[in-house]
Scaffold this motif. Sequence first.
Motif, PDB file in Angstrom:
ATOM      1  N   PHE A  84       0.820  -1.219   0.000  1.00  0.00           N
ATOM      2  CA  PHE A  84       0.000   0.000   0.000  1.00  0.00           C
ATOM      3  C   PHE A  84       0.853   1.268   0.000  1.00  0.00           C
ATOM      4  N   VAL A  88      -2.573   0.896   6.328  1.00  0.00           N
ATOM      5  CA  VAL A  88      -3.705   1.217   7.197  1.00  0.00           C
ATOM      6  C   VAL A  88      -3.431   0.743   8.622  1.00  0.00           C
TER       7      VAL A  88
ATOM      8  N   GLN B 443      -9.578  -0.161   6.197  1.00  0.00           N
ATOM      9  CA  GLN B 443      -9.157  -1.254   7.068  1.00  0.00           C
ATOM     10  C   GLN B 443      -9.596  -2.596   6.506  1.00  0.00           C
ATOM     11  N   PHE B 445     -10.391  -3.443   3.411  1.00  0.00           N
ATOM     12  CA  PHE B 445      -9.693  -3.813   2.178  1.00  0.00           C
ATOM     13  C   PHE B 445      -8.252  -4.226   2.469  1.00  0.00           C
ATOM     14  N   TYR B 446      -7.638  -3.535   3.415  1.00  0.00           N
ATOM     15  CA  TYR B 446      -6.252  -3.870   3.783  1.00  0.00           C
ATOM     16  C   TYR B 446      -6.175  -5.315   4.261  1.00  0.00           C
ATOM     17  N   ALA B 447      -7.097  -5.683   5.167  1.00  0.00           N
ATOM     18  CA  ALA B 447      -7.082  -7.054   5.698  1.00  0.00           C
ATOM     19  C   ALA B 447      -7.424  -8.070   4.607  1.00  0.00           C
TER      20      ALA B 447
END
Lengths: 246, 494
Positions: A84, A88, B443, B445-447
């Motif tokens: 990324f 996040v 969050q 999408f990250y996971a």
Amino acid sequence: MLVIENLHANVGDKPILKGLSLIVNAGEVHAIMGPNGAGKSTLAHVLAGREGYTVTQGTATFDGKDLLDLEPHERAAAGLFLGFQYPVEIPGVSNLLFLRTALNAQRRLRGEPEISGADFMKKVRTESAVLGLDMEMLKRGVNVGFSGGEKKRNEAFQLGMLEPKLALLDETDSGLDIDALRIVSEGINRFRSPERAVLLITHYQRLLDHVRPDYVHVLADGRIVETGGPDLALRLEAQGYEGIAA
Amino acid sequence: MTSETETLRNPQASAAIDELSTYKWGFATDIEQDFAPKGLNEDTVRFISAKKNEPEWMLEWRLKAYRIWLTLPTPEWAKLKIPPIDYQDAYYFAAPKAKPTLASLDELDPEIRRTYEKLGIPIEEQKVLAGVEGARRVAVDAVFDSVSVATTFREELKRAGVIFLSISEAMREYPDLVRKHLGSVVPVRDNYFACLNAAVFSDGTFVYVPKGVRCPMELSTYFRINAENTGQFERTLIIAEEGAYVSYLEGCTAPMRDENQLHAAVVELIAETDAEIKYSTVQNWYPGDKDGKGGIYNFVTKRALCRGARSKVSWTQVETGSAITWKYPSCVLAGEDSVGEFYSVAVTNNYQQADTGTKMIHLGKGTTSTIISKGISAGRSDNSYRGLVRIGPSAEGARNFTQCDSLLIGDKSGAHTIPYIEVKNPSAIIEHEATTSKISEDQKFYAMSRGLNSEDAVALIVNGFCKEVLQQLPMEFAVEAQKLLGISLEGSVG
């Protein structure tokens, strides 16, 4: 490995990708460069399966599978990793728990047995040492309280731990000082192998001094307008995107 | 939730009536019957007391409660929509009948089966929970001998001097202890539901830990093996004498098949000087279906009296079930330097409603309390934290720290934080922090991009949000509670 043909994608109603084609084979490192708004991050998100992007035309296959038909977690299990641009934070979930949960989720989807606690920790120690992440940091919440550079190192750490086939790295070099850039680059170089491929999305040539690409593509207005070797990146640096994309 | 009056259900009683209606004697209040006739009056109360062979003083106590109950108003201050309840259209006592037995787990509702599996409950234990024929025998034959384990536990407790009985048994065997303490923390007239409980409570648990004794096991361990059917109107009384310690866990992460719609329990805890009681709850009663039909009404009164100096009571609760939850486990901090703690996770999904929190009543000098509340609202549910911190005039140097965090999932749910703070002593220090957040798409999408599916991603994020509370639970339950949070939120994320 990755075959993209004539890909068109919208964000909302706005067309961003307008007929992008690209082939990435195992063992290769590709860099995609381009000016702001050209569609670089959109490409990364469309490939990783983020909601809010609509593919209107074209195809993308990964190892022969229709990538666009898979959920984001299925793409991960198939071997696609997105580093990324803005990692996040997930408070209360330690980096180690997060990674182990993710790794085992991928393994289950692939029909592989879960990794044992001992094997997992062994791997954690090896990979974290390379990137200079200490155990205390890894026990903290995912990216919580990490500096910009630490977040990027954590992305490279996850890359090393998850061992995907294709690393799609979105502006991994942004926000890094020279030392951090060198460390993260080393993480990427360690990842390189004849079975794996890397797609670097970057704004600047400086990352390419550390991670030498086989191909450099220029993305402008949603399409690849020029492809060349590492020297193309140098020309871009000298002449700017205006000169090339025109 | 539907707006019409819903009839309170009690299938055991209904079945007994169906059976009995073929008898010529009909519905007379006969002590030989194993259920009380429909409705609530003094005869019902007498019937229950007689059925349980209670001493005269107990009957008087119940009758007094019943008469007071008739005069009490229903509490209407909570942020809840409670359909009108017809108390005369319900059964208040039925001797437990064997649950409908299944020949094998294959006959079990696949939905429940799936949940058991997700919780990782061992097959043999699943059979006991589901009421599969011969399950206990099977469990005995399995590696773990549940009956003898339970017996071993009882003996171990006995050796330590810990009294651990059903409250009916305790009333007969230790009448003085029960009589002295029953209703001393939650008085009969405390509130509508507690008063109803006092009149008609069916059974419950009694724990007495004598001076200086550290209860040799988590009392949860016992229940894990001996998952007994809990009653509709439960009554729990726990007493820790000077320097004693006990940890008690009620409830079960596995969804319990209970058709009794109204649950009005009362729990009283008493901690003497230097005593500590840790009370953990995992509540997963049937929450109703996706459209808000059915589900348990859980109207519970829980209160602890920290009577002695330096006594301590910790409430930890994970509330995921019930259609309506009305519950405020509280501490009266009377002893000097006594400590009250409240750790809570309340999850609501679909049409569930929860109005829950705590009351910390500081009376003694140097008393401290900590409140950590995590509310998670999904679907069209409503989740309120309601808490009172009261510092009395004599509570010199009292302290409270409160943290209330709300997490919203989707855009149709509600989260509310309603703190009441009353300070009558200027030396008190009170801190209150509150946050409301949403699970962000980033969050999730990250996971997911790391390999977690949508539901697991949400469960992981939610568990992180609740971490400070979950880590208060006994180890084995913490793990199950984590899975339970994920299951409770299934389908809440698009």
